[in-house]
Design an enzyme around this catalytic site. Sequence first.
Site, PDB file in Angstrom:
ATOM      1  N   ASP A   1       0.852  -1.188   0.000  1.00 52.02           N
ATOM      2  CA  ASP A   1       0.000   0.000   0.000  1.00 52.02           C
ATOM      3  C   ASP A   1       0.887   1.237   0.000  1.00 52.02           C
ATOM      4  O   ASP A   1       1.887   1.283   0.723  1.00 52.02           O
ATOM      5  CB  ASP A   1      -0.907  -0.015   1.242  1.00 52.02           C
ATOM      6  CG  ASP A   1      -2.039   0.983   1.160  1.00 52.02           C
ATOM      7  OD1 ASP A   1      -1.755   2.189   1.022  1.00 52.02           O
ATOM      8  OD2 ASP A   1      -3.206   0.561   1.256  1.00 52.02           O
TER       9      ASP A   1
ATOM     10  N   GLY B   1     -15.749   2.684   3.964  1.00 55.42           N
ATOM     11  CA  GLY B   1     -14.392   3.188   3.791  1.00 55.42           C
ATOM     12  C   GLY B   1     -13.742   2.816   2.470  1.00 55.42           C
ATOM     13  O   GLY B   1     -12.546   3.016   2.294  1.00 55.42           O
ATOM     14  N   GLN B   2     -14.532   2.279   1.536  1.00 51.99           N
ATOM     15  CA  GLN B   2     -13.949   1.897   0.251  1.00 51.99           C
ATOM     16  C   GLN B   2     -13.666   3.139  -0.578  1.00 51.99           C
ATOM     17  O   GLN B   2     -14.547   3.959  -0.821  1.00 51.99           O
ATOM     18  CB  GLN B   2     -14.902   0.971  -0.506  1.00 51.99           C
ATOM     19  CG  GLN B   2     -14.304   0.375  -1.758  1.00 51.99           C
ATOM     20  CD  GLN B   2     -15.224  -0.627  -2.445  1.00 51.99           C
ATOM     21  OE1 GLN B   2     -16.401  -0.749  -2.109  1.00 51.99           O
ATOM     22  NE2 GLN B   2     -14.683  -1.353  -3.393  1.00 51.99           N
TER      23      GLN B   2
ATOM     24  N   HIS C   1     -10.673  -5.632  -3.081  1.00 51.96           N
ATOM     25  CA  HIS C   1      -9.319  -5.856  -2.572  1.00 51.96           C
ATOM     26  C   HIS C   1      -9.373  -6.155  -1.077  1.00 51.96           C
ATOM     27  O   HIS C   1     -10.326  -5.801  -0.398  1.00 51.96           O
ATOM     28  CB  HIS C   1      -8.402  -4.664  -2.847  1.00 51.96           C
ATOM     29  CG  HIS C   1      -8.862  -3.362  -2.276  1.00 51.96           C
ATOM     30  ND1 HIS C   1      -9.909  -2.620  -2.813  1.00 51.96           N
ATOM     31  CD2 HIS C   1      -8.411  -2.639  -1.218  1.00 51.96           C
ATOM     32  CE1 HIS C   1     -10.073  -1.520  -2.110  1.00 51.96           C
ATOM     33  NE2 HIS C   1      -9.185  -1.501  -1.127  1.00 51.96           N
TER      34      HIS C   1
END
Length: 114
Positions: A29, A93-94, A100
């Site tokens: 990330d 919160g996407q 994913h």
Amino acid sequence: MSSIFTKIIRGEIPAKVVKRQDDMIAFHDVNPQAPVHVLVVPVQEVAAVRDCAGPEGQALLGRLMQFAAQVATELGLDADGYRLVTNTGRYGGQSVFHLHVHIMGGRPMGWPPG
């Protein structure tokens, strides 16, 4: 329009790839929330968990979770544990609407999250 993850899968945007197989990719990330923070993404474009209905969707989710567990093991997270998170929708919160799973580890995780 392709998501940023689709562009990473295609090699159009660079990423620090941890592991790749025909139908899945794992990469670090860019905004880590833990010492280890890796995203596991299916190559197939699916917006979210809620879009994984029927046998094909169930199979995809199973492969996604299995691949995430393999990556976590290879990253050395099994001994102390790790968290797998998937966000669905705006309130969940996407922010990237391509299914994913976040693998987060390397520190104790609090509860409740968020």
